[in-house]
Design a protein around this motif. Structure first.
Motif, PDB file in Angstrom:
ATOM      1  N   ASN A 695      -7.817   3.420   1.902  1.00  0.00           N
ATOM      2  CA  ASN A 695      -7.417   1.753   1.692  1.00  0.00           C
ATOM      3  C   ASN A 695      -6.046   1.500   2.036  1.00  0.00           C
ATOM      4  OD1 ASN A 695      -7.439  -0.794   0.806  1.00  0.00           O
ATOM      5  ND2 ASN A 695      -7.017  -0.232  -1.439  1.00  0.00           N
ATOM      6  N   TYR A 696      -6.138   0.617   2.924  1.00  0.00           N
ATOM      7  CA  TYR A 696      -5.014   0.266   3.513  1.00  0.00           C
ATOM      8  C   TYR A 696      -4.208  -0.770   3.066  1.00  0.00           C
ATOM      9  CZ  TYR A 696      -6.138   4.297   6.481  1.00  0.00           C
ATOM     10  OH  TYR A 696      -6.180   5.773   6.757  1.00  0.00           O
ATOM     11  N   ASP A 697      -4.697  -1.495   2.115  1.00  0.00           N
ATOM     12  CA  ASP A 697      -4.067  -2.834   1.667  1.00  0.00           C
ATOM     13  C   ASP A 697      -2.667  -2.475   0.898  1.00  0.00           C
ATOM     14  OD1 ASP A 697      -6.310  -3.921   2.450  1.00  0.00           O
ATOM     15  OD2 ASP A 697      -7.285  -4.079   0.530  1.00  0.00           O
ATOM     16  N   ASP A 698      -1.832  -3.726   0.940  1.00  0.00           N
ATOM     17  CA  ASP A 698      -0.574  -3.415   0.072  1.00  0.00           C
ATOM     18  C   ASP A 698       0.315  -2.383   0.708  1.00  0.00           C
ATOM     19  OD1 ASP A 698      -1.784  -5.591  -1.195  1.00  0.00           O
ATOM     20  OD2 ASP A 698      -2.640  -4.051  -2.545  1.00  0.00           O
ATOM     21  N   LEU A 699       0.492  -2.166   2.047  1.00  0.00           N
ATOM     22  CA  LEU A 699       1.386  -1.035   2.275  1.00  0.00           C
ATOM     23  C   LEU A 699       2.961  -1.841   2.365  1.00  0.00           C
ATOM     24  CD1 LEU A 699      -0.449   0.766   5.094  1.00  0.00           C
ATOM     25  CD2 LEU A 699      -0.464   1.172   2.685  1.00  0.00           C
ATOM     26  N   ASN A 700       3.841  -0.889   2.056  1.00  0.00           N
ATOM     27  CA  ASN A 700       5.193  -1.566   2.267  1.00  0.00           C
ATOM     28  C   ASN A 700       5.691  -1.187   3.608  1.00  0.00           C
ATOM     29  OD1 ASN A 700       6.038   1.261   2.560  1.00  0.00           O
ATOM     30  ND2 ASN A 700       6.488   1.302   0.221  1.00  0.00           N
ATOM     31  N   GLN A 703       5.559   2.394   5.027  1.00  0.00           N
ATOM     32  CA  GLN A 703       4.205   3.040   5.071  1.00  0.00           C
ATOM     33  C   GLN A 703       3.501   2.476   6.104  1.00  0.00           C
ATOM     34  OE1 GLN A 703       2.902   1.548   1.246  1.00  0.00           O
ATOM     35  NE2 GLN A 703       3.441   3.329   0.263  1.00  0.00           N
ATOM     36  N   ARG A 704       3.662   1.326   6.482  1.00  0.00           N
ATOM     37  CA  ARG A 704       3.212   0.708   7.688  1.00  0.00           C
ATOM     38  C   ARG A 704       3.593   1.247   8.874  1.00  0.00           C
ATOM     39  NH1 ARG A 704       3.455  -4.760   5.717  1.00  0.00           N
ATOM     40  NH2 ARG A 704       5.092  -5.182   7.569  1.00  0.00           N
ATOM     41  N   LYS A 750       0.999   6.678  -3.071  1.00  0.00           N
ATOM     42  CA  LYS A 750       0.654   6.127  -1.594  1.00  0.00           C
ATOM     43  C   LYS A 750       1.112   6.652  -0.494  1.00  0.00           C
ATOM     44  CE  LYS A 750      -2.134   2.224  -0.738  1.00  0.00           C
ATOM     45  NZ  LYS A 750      -2.681   0.886  -1.048  1.00  0.00           N
TER      46      LYS A 750
END
Length: 863
Positions: A695-700, A703-704, A750
RNA sequence: GCCCGGGUGGCGGAAUUGGUAGACGCACCAGACUUAAAAUCUGGCGACCGAAUAGGUCGUGCCGGUUCGAUUCCGGCCCCGGGCACCA
């Protein structure tokens, strides 16, 4: 994987274990599967010379990378391997070591097969074939009889190189400075009857289909075009009263016909030979020319010479009598072996005419006024006709048409297409080859061997005593008693070994067919999708194989017009040389014997021999060879570093088509990378969700960044492997990803998951190049899905950025850079440029002429 | 002679459609660790000017052109590698 790996990378252990696994499951064995897209990847099979060399390693690694990629992408991949096992070296080894060629060959095959397996190539070994097996060459004999019946084969007399001591024909390459390479005897030119295959019947198709081969290198296509050498022109007759006949000539420039002032015949021309029989002086001269063979001398340094013959030829248009000469510059094997000489418009004729004071008549004038002095040289370009009666004033092209019409009307000329390509001489007076299935009856008539008698095999009883003789010396092979009580003689020549290599690509598809040469399985696999091999086969093998394919197609055996869709020609493997000059002789030293010194920049500036500390000359970079002592044995390297390191380095050091310069230091670097990869991957063991969708939601931001790097790399590597065939840049990109990942700080769960994803992707992307270590690590990570099960696909949404770095230029020179949000509008970009401190300093009080904007990349202020 | 390739740091090479030249790797240099060396880690590394980690000039074989901008396109030349070679 049951083995508990130690923390350190142990290549020997890893590769042994992984290969055992592949072999026990016959992992790369394939069969036809209509539900899957096929991919046929073929590397040119080797001659079993004894051991693999670096050229083989490079060739086969390229093929393996492509094959493994395609497998991961879901294709049904055929990658076979075999042996081009007939040939001269076996015969020589047999004579030297007193063993049978088959023994020597098969021992070499066994050794080299082990080497190939040690390198971990994903071959379907059940399809392995060896061209010296009768189960292979019997179909070649069968196919030859088809050709024979279709009139594509003929026996005719031709001139060959004859070694009088060894009593055998020699190939041109085996004649060194006019002497047989083994006997040292002076080679003679001899005319003997030989078998030919009429490749010239396919000349036009072989030429025209080159245009369809979009995925072939332009250079190879050009070489084949030149080799086929098509030219359009006119074949015309000059009557000769004295002979009650005529001399035929071919010309591409009929427009110059009225400028013909003499005919020139080659020394081998039948008319010349006939006249020479009663003319001692001429006969002597011909012998002298033969000795100084034109074909082996630089044409520019060879003096043009000729003798006037006692006959006259009649010009087909003007009707005037012209002289006829024998000239050493006329080639007997092209056209008719005779030329019409136009000294004003052909440099060779001009030189000849000047020497023998023959008339020079100008019939072509330059179109635009340009300086042209016939006292200095011939004018060879097209132009406007003059001194040609009614044709005066016409252009060359128009005049050519008119002249052809005139000649056709008088029956003295016709349109003609001429090729340089000659029919393929396929007979060899050798033992170690495929016997030509032909019988000669007592009355001299020729018969093709009947199908039920095939295969015609070599006499192998000699295995006991070892030494082999030409086939003609084996009476039991040669003398045939027929059922009706008559006797026949068997043909004792064998096929050129290019015959075997011309169709093996098709046989792999139906390797076990005992009833047919090829069966319906070829329709599934052919054509070969990628064919990989050395550029040295650009003309010979690749032309013969294309020809064979077309003949097989016309026989209904295969469907495609062309056998190889894409051709990838790999460059040579080279290394530096060191030598000393002792008198006129050069003595080479291997790099291990030499110590080098560096200057302060790291450049090698001095080299000396370890054993005597005296300097040696640093030579050029040359193809690895025994004579230059700069070869590197793959076996030692595999032992020291493992197959993966050798594979990685050969792919990383240069793009496949370029020359590869071997560097032992750089090999060490590739090994270092694999060791680091081992370490990095080990740090991921036990991580959750390895190899699983995330799940790739809410990456800082960091992380992105990591995820972006992963997906950028997938995109680039896929393109490099698949479309560009640039494995070096693909590996560089993976190394970048590695460096990026290794520097990533894991701060939370994460982060850990994304880090794991990056490592897994690295292993997958690297798998085609270094299959052992990546598979071993994959198993170590305990991921259920096999590593070669799927190829990663990049996620476009991962590539997007919020912030980009923009380059700021003044008059095209970089002056500054700035980070901005993506996709600004033009006014915003202009504002940024004008407000930048450094840029405004450069602008000063000067007027801004314009501002060029490349969105998300660059702003250039022109002042 | 003709036809193909190619020329970028000390080296192998990157720059894919004209848009930050030198990615990645090797070698080299410095530092850390070590009694020491190797290995490893960290940093530097086109040239020149400069004390500089400030700033600037030059720079992709050579000369010229097109362009706001050229390793990339155009014209001419030089060098290297390969193929063909008296092909009418």
């Amino acid at each position: 994987m049951k083995t508990d790996f130690v923390a350190e990378y142990n290549h020997g252990l890893v590769e042994e274990e992984i290969q055992k696994n592949w072999n026990s499951t016959s992992k790369f064995s394939v069969k036809e599967d209509k539900s899957k897209k096929k991919f046929y990847c073929l590397s040119m099979f080797p001659y079993p010379s004894g051991r693999l060399h670096m050229g083989h390693v490079r060739n086969y690694t390229i093929g393996d990378v492509i094959s493994r990629l395609k497998r991961m992408q879901g294709f049904n991949v055929l990658q076979p391997m075999g042996w081009d096992s007939f040939g001269l070296p076996a015969e020589n080894a047999a004579i030297q070591n007193n063993v049978h060629p088959a023994t020597w060959t098969n021992e070499n095959i066994d050794y080299m097969r082990d080497q190939l397996k040690r390198l971990g190539f994903a071959y379907d070994w059940k399809r392995e074939l060896s061209t010296c097996d009768s189960s292979y060459f019997r179909w070649e004999q069968w196919f030859f009889s088809k050709l024979y019946k279709n009139g594509l084969v003929e026996k005719k007399e031709s001139e060959v190189n004859w070694d009088p001591v060894d009593k055998t024909v020699l190939a041109n390459e085996q004649v060194i400075e006019g002497r047989g390479w083994r006997s040292g005897a002076l080679v003679e030119k001899k005319k003997i009857p030989q078998w030919y295959v009429k490749i010239t019947k396919y000349a036009d198709e072989l030429l025209n289909n080159l245009d369809k081969l979009d995925d072939w290198p332009e250079s190879v296509k050009t070489m084949q075009r030149n080799w086929i050498g098509r030219s359009e022109g006119v074949l015309l007759k000059f009557n000769v009263h004295e002979l009650e006949g005529f001399v035929e000539v071919f010309t591409t420039r009929p427009d110059t016909l009225l400028g013909v002032t003499f005919l020139a015949l080659s020394p081998e021309h039948p008319i010349v030979e006939k006249i020479a029989r009663d003319d001692n002086a001429l006969s002597l001269k011909l012998k002298f020319w033969k000795k100084n063979d034109l074909r082996e001398t630089d044409p520019n340094s060879l003096e043009k010479e000729g003798i006037k013959l006692d006959i006259k030829a009649i010009h087909p248009i003007s009707g005037k009598e012209i002289e006829v000469w024998v000239a050493n510059f006329v080639v007997s094997t092209y056209g008719t072996g005779a030329v019409m000489s136009v000294p004003a418009h052909d440099q060779r004729d001009w030189e000849f005419a000047k020497k023998y004071k023959l008339p020079i008549v100008e019939v072509i004038e330059p179109i635009s006024p340009q300086f042209c002095d016939l006292e200095e040289s011939a004018f060879e370009q097209k132009g406007i006709l003059k001194n040609s009666g009614t044709l005066d004033g016409l252009s060359s092209d128009e005049a050519s048409k008119q002249i052809l019409k005139l000649l056709e009307r008088s029956g003295l000329g016709e349109k003609k297409v001429q090729y340089k390509l000659r029919d393929w001489l396929i007979s060899r007076q050798r033992f170690w080859g495929c016997p030509i299935p032909i019988l000669y009856s007592k009355d001299g008539s020729i018969q093709i061997e009947s199908e039920k008698n095939l295969p015609i095999t070599l006499p192998i009883k000699e295995a006991i005593s070892g030494r082999v003789k030409p086939l003609a010396d084996y009476d039991e092979f040669k003398n045939i008693s027929n059922a009706d009580g008559t006797t026949s003689l068997r043909e004792t020549d064998t096929f050129d070994t290019f015959f075997e290599s011309s169709w093996y690509y098709a046989r792999y598809c139906c390797f076990d067919s005992t009833e047919q040469m090829l069966d319906e399985r070829v329709d599934y696999w052919l054509p070969v999708d990628v064919y990989i091999g050395g550029i040295e086969h650009a003309v010979l093998h690749l032309l013969y194989a294309r020809f064979f394919n077309k003949v097989m197609r016309d026989e209904g055996l295969v469907v495609p017009d062309e056998p190889f869709k894409k051709l990838l020609t790999q460059g040579m493997v080279c290394k530096e040389t060191y030598y000393r000059k002792v008198g006129s002789k050069i003595e080479y030293f291997s790099p291990e014997e030499v110590e080098t010194e560096f200057d302060e920049k790291g450049a090698v500036f001095k080299a000396y021999l370890k054993k005597d500390k005296q300097p040696v000359v640093i030579g050029s970079i040359e193809k690895m060879s025994k004579s230059k002592k700069n070869g590197v044995d793959p076996e030692g390297l595999i032992k020291n570093y493992g197959a993966d390191t050798v594979r990685l380095y050969t792919m990383f050091a240069a793009p496949p088509e370029q020359m590869l310069e071997w560097s032992d230091n750089a090999v060490e670097g590739s090994f270092r990378f694999l060791r680091n990869l081992w370490k990095l991957t080990s740090s991921v063991i036990g991580f959750e969700k390895l190899g699983q969708p995330l799940n790739y939601d809410d990456l800082n931001e960091s992380q992105r960044d990591l995820r972006r790097k992963v997906h950028q790399t997938i995109k680039k590597v896929t393109d490099d492997y698949e479309r560009r065939y640039k494995f070096n840049t693909a590996i560089a990109a993976i190394m970048e990803l590695y460096n990026f990942t290794a520097r990533f700080n894991i701060k939370n769960e994460k982060d850990k998951i994304l880090f794991g994803e990056a490592v897994c992707t690295t292993l997958q992307l690297l798998h085609p190049v270094v299959p052992h270590i990546t598979e071993a690590l994959w198993l170590k990570l305990d991921i259920a899905k096999p590593i070669d099960d799927s190829w990663p696909v990049f996620d476009p949404s991962a590539l997007t950025k919020d912030v980009v770095e923009i380059v700021l230029q003044v008059n095209g020179k970089k002056r500054s850079s700035i980070r901005t949000k993506v996709d600004l509008n033009n006014e915003e970009y202009e504002k940024i440029a004008k407000s930048d401190e450094k840029i405004s300093k450069y602008i000063g009080d000067q007027e801004i002429k314009k501002i060029i904007i490349v969105p998300n990349k660059l702003i250039n202020v022109v002042i």
